[in-house]
Each structure stands twice: as C-alpha cells, then as structure tokens.
Design a protein around this motif. Structure first.
Motif, PDB file in Angstrom:
ATOM      1  N   GLN A 124      36.892  37.680  26.819  1.00 56.05           N
ATOM      2  CA  GLN A 124      36.439  38.961  27.646  1.00 56.05           C
ATOM      3  C   GLN A 124      34.882  38.887  28.085  1.00 56.05           C
ATOM      4  N   LEU A 125      34.837  38.951  29.291  1.00 50.00           N
ATOM      5  CA  LEU A 125      33.505  39.145  29.745  1.00 50.00           C
ATOM      6  C   LEU A 125      33.300  40.645  30.261  1.00 50.00           C
ATOM      7  N   VAL A 126      32.151  41.172  29.705  1.00 51.64           N
ATOM      8  CA  VAL A 126      31.891  42.636  30.069  1.00 51.64           C
ATOM      9  C   VAL A 126      30.589  42.688  30.645  1.00 51.64           C
ATOM     10  N   GLU A 127      30.385  42.908  32.040  1.00 51.11           N
ATOM     11  CA  GLU A 127      29.091  43.026  32.465  1.00 51.11           C
ATOM     12  C   GLU A 127      28.665  44.414  32.793  1.00 51.11           C
ATOM     13  N   SER A 128      27.162  44.814  32.921  1.00 53.47           N
ATOM     14  CA  SER A 128      26.789  46.042  32.942  1.00 53.47           C
ATOM     15  C   SER A 128      25.291  45.648  33.485  1.00 53.47           C
ATOM     16  N   GLY A 129      24.829  46.972  34.035  1.00 54.83           N
ATOM     17  CA  GLY A 129      23.502  47.051  34.559  1.00 54.83           C
ATOM     18  C   GLY A 129      23.164  47.068  36.165  1.00 54.83           C
ATOM     19  N   GLY A 130      24.273  46.746  36.575  1.00 52.31           N
ATOM     20  CA  GLY A 130      24.182  46.922  38.116  1.00 52.31           C
ATOM     21  C   GLY A 130      23.964  48.484  38.475  1.00 52.31           C
ATOM     22  N   ALA A 146      14.079  48.593  47.649  1.00 53.77           N
ATOM     23  CA  ALA A 146      13.334  46.946  47.784  1.00 53.77           C
ATOM     24  C   ALA A 146      12.178  46.787  46.924  1.00 53.77           C
ATOM     25  N   GLY A 147      11.910  45.897  46.505  1.00 49.92           N
ATOM     26  CA  GLY A 147      10.872  45.799  45.389  1.00 49.92           C
ATOM     27  C   GLY A 147      10.988  45.822  44.093  1.00 49.92           C
ATOM     28  N   GLY A 148      12.072  46.477  43.695  1.00 45.72           N
ATOM     29  CA  GLY A 148      12.643  46.969  42.460  1.00 45.72           C
ATOM     30  C   GLY A 148      12.918  45.800  41.636  1.00 45.72           C
ATOM     31  N   SER A 149      13.462  46.262  40.412  1.00 44.73           N
ATOM     32  CA  SER A 149      14.146  45.308  39.357  1.00 44.73           C
ATOM     33  C   SER A 149      15.145  45.965  38.776  1.00 44.73           C
ATOM     34  N   LEU A 150      16.127  44.951  38.392  1.00 50.56           N
ATOM     35  CA  LEU A 150      17.198  45.344  37.484  1.00 50.56           C
ATOM     36  C   LEU A 150      17.415  44.335  36.399  1.00 50.56           C
ATOM     37  N   ARG A 151      18.197  44.504  35.402  1.00 54.03           N
ATOM     38  CA  ARG A 151      18.654  43.664  34.371  1.00 54.03           C
ATOM     39  C   ARG A 151      20.134  43.901  34.148  1.00 54.03           C
ATOM     40  N   ASN A 194      22.042  34.560  21.391  1.00 54.21           N
ATOM     41  CA  ASN A 194      23.149  34.128  20.839  1.00 54.21           C
ATOM     42  C   ASN A 194      23.719  35.167  19.765  1.00 54.21           C
ATOM     43  N   ALA A 195      22.647  35.834  19.094  1.00 57.17           N
ATOM     44  CA  ALA A 195      23.497  36.821  18.129  1.00 57.17           C
ATOM     45  C   ALA A 195      24.490  37.696  18.608  1.00 57.17           C
ATOM     46  N   LYS A 196      24.168  38.098  19.771  1.00 59.03           N
ATOM     47  CA  LYS A 196      24.902  39.086  20.550  1.00 59.03           C
ATOM     48  C   LYS A 196      25.906  38.530  21.316  1.00 59.03           C
ATOM     49  N   ASN A 197      25.948  37.160  21.592  1.00 59.47           N
ATOM     50  CA  ASN A 197      26.904  36.303  22.471  1.00 59.47           C
ATOM     51  C   ASN A 197      26.558  37.211  24.059  1.00 59.47           C
ATOM     52  N   THR A 198      25.403  37.292  24.403  1.00 60.46           N
ATOM     53  CA  THR A 198      24.994  38.020  25.587  1.00 60.46           C
ATOM     54  C   THR A 198      24.137  37.597  26.223  1.00 60.46           C
ATOM     55  N   GLU A 199      24.255  37.310  27.429  1.00 54.39           N
ATOM     56  CA  GLU A 199      23.064  36.839  28.509  1.00 54.39           C
ATOM     57  C   GLU A 199      22.658  37.896  29.549  1.00 54.39           C
ATOM     58  N   TYR A 200      21.436  37.609  29.835  1.00 60.62           N
ATOM     59  CA  TYR A 200      20.719  38.692  30.698  1.00 60.62           C
ATOM     60  C   TYR A 200      20.370  38.102  31.833  1.00 60.62           C
ATOM     61  N   LEU A 201      20.529  38.746  33.109  1.00 64.09           N
ATOM     62  CA  LEU A 201      19.913  38.243  34.271  1.00 64.09           C
ATOM     63  C   LEU A 201      18.824  39.231  34.723  1.00 64.09           C
ATOM     64  N   SER A 216      11.564  41.583  42.490  1.00 64.43           N
ATOM     65  CA  SER A 216      11.278  41.498  43.678  1.00 64.43           C
ATOM     66  C   SER A 216      12.582  41.820  44.610  1.00 64.43           C
ATOM     67  N   LEU A 217      13.417  42.589  44.390  1.00 67.02           N
ATOM     68  CA  LEU A 217      14.512  42.726  45.130  1.00 67.02           C
ATOM     69  C   LEU A 217      14.408  43.083  46.485  1.00 67.02           C
ATOM     70  N   THR A 218      15.252  42.530  47.251  1.00 64.53           N
ATOM     71  CA  THR A 218      15.420  42.806  48.539  1.00 64.53           C
ATOM     72  C   THR A 218      16.677  43.110  49.196  1.00 64.53           C
ATOM     73  N   PRO A 219      16.771  43.717  50.152  1.00 61.73           N
ATOM     74  CA  PRO A 219      18.239  44.017  50.665  1.00 61.73           C
ATOM     75  C   PRO A 219      19.256  42.852  50.873  1.00 61.73           C
ATOM     76  N   GLU A 220      18.687  41.635  51.110  1.00 59.84           N
ATOM     77  CA  GLU A 220      19.405  40.566  50.883  1.00 59.84           C
ATOM     78  C   GLU A 220      20.247  40.218  49.632  1.00 59.84           C
ATOM     79  N   ASP A 221      19.589  40.852  48.540  1.00 50.53           N
ATOM     80  CA  ASP A 221      20.283  40.620  47.332  1.00 50.53           C
ATOM     81  C   ASP A 221      21.341  41.489  47.117  1.00 50.53           C
ATOM     82  N   THR A 222      21.776  42.437  47.914  1.00 51.97           N
ATOM     83  CA  THR A 222      22.607  43.390  47.656  1.00 51.97           C
ATOM     84  C   THR A 222      24.061  42.207  47.772  1.00 51.97           C
ATOM     85  N   ALA A 223      24.990  42.485  46.466  1.00 53.82           N
ATOM     86  CA  ALA A 223      26.193  41.706  46.249  1.00 53.82           C
ATOM     87  C   ALA A 223      26.970  42.244  44.938  1.00 53.82           C
ATOM     88  N   VAL A 224      27.945  41.743  44.917  1.00 60.31           N
ATOM     89  CA  VAL A 224      28.504  42.098  43.455  1.00 60.31           C
ATOM     90  C   VAL A 224      28.224  40.616  42.825  1.00 60.31           C
TER      91      VAL A 224
END
Length: 124
Positions: free
Chosen positions: A3-9, A14-19, A71-78, A82-90
């Motif tokens: 199972q993969l559970v994503e969150s944070g979207g 524009a110019g902002g950040s997300l994790r 690794n302890a949480k089996n979790t990765e982060y992205l 400097s986000l732009t409208p071109e970064d809009t996606a799933v």
C-alpha cells in the motif's frame, strides 16, 4: 499487499512550496520514484532517491524539488519549491521491487506499484 498512501497535495500560489509524502507498507525491499501527470500529457518522471542516497531529478524538477527518505517510517518526501502553474498535475509515488543503488531514472513501465496520486494545483 503493498500500500502506498500519498498526502500533501493541494492548491498553492505560484512561487510557493508544497511537501508531498508517500508512506509505504506491506513490503520492505523496494525503491520509490515520483512521477506526475498533467491533463492531456504523458506521465513524467520527477525524481528518485536510491538506497545509496543518490538522487536523480527530471528536468522540470532540477533545482526546485528535493526528495528525502525516512527509513524508520517507510516514507519518502517530495519537497517542491518555486512552483509555477506548469507544475500543476497529479503527483504519484511508485515502487519498484528490490533495492536500487546508484543513480536511477526509471520509466513508468519500470514500476510495480503505484499510489493513488495527489493533486497539486498552482495558481498564477
């Protein structure tokens, strides 16, 4: 069962950040990668971090995005900046069976398991 559970979207200006986060369960020997898919476009490689901590980023992510792993949480982060409208996606995290060392730039067909995806929308 993997199972993969994503969150944070979400919505960001524009110019902002997300994790984004991706928590994996059910399998311990895997390597994770991040992809994204905008409407009407093919799924695009965003980045990976291998088990030797080597990171590879797609052209659109270089210099703006950072991948890390707990690794302890089996979790990765992205971490995306400097986000732009071109970064809009799933955005998707995906797993490949086994541990990959060194630099690795997979294609979507290389991956074995996929998360449900999380929508990132960047407003201008």
């Amino acid at each position: 069962q993997v199972q993969l559970v994503e969150s944070g979207g979400g919505l960001v200006q524009a110019g902002g950040s997300l994790r984004l986060s991706c928590a994996a369960s059910g399998r311990t020997l895997y390597t994770m990668a991040w992809f994204r898919q905008a409407p009407g476009k093919e799924r695009e490689f965003v980045g990976t971090i291998s088990w030797s901590d080597r990171t590879v980023y797609g052209d659109s992510a270089k210099g703006r995005f950072t991948i890390s792993r707990d690794n302890a949480k089996n979790t990765e982060y992205l971490q995306m900046g400097s986000l732009t409208p071109e970064d809009t996606a799933v955005y998707y995290c995906a797993l490949k069976r086994g541990r990959v060392f060194g630099e690795w730039e997979p294609n979507p067909n290389d991956m074995d398991y996929w998360g449900q995806g999380t929508q990132v929308t960047v407003s201008s």
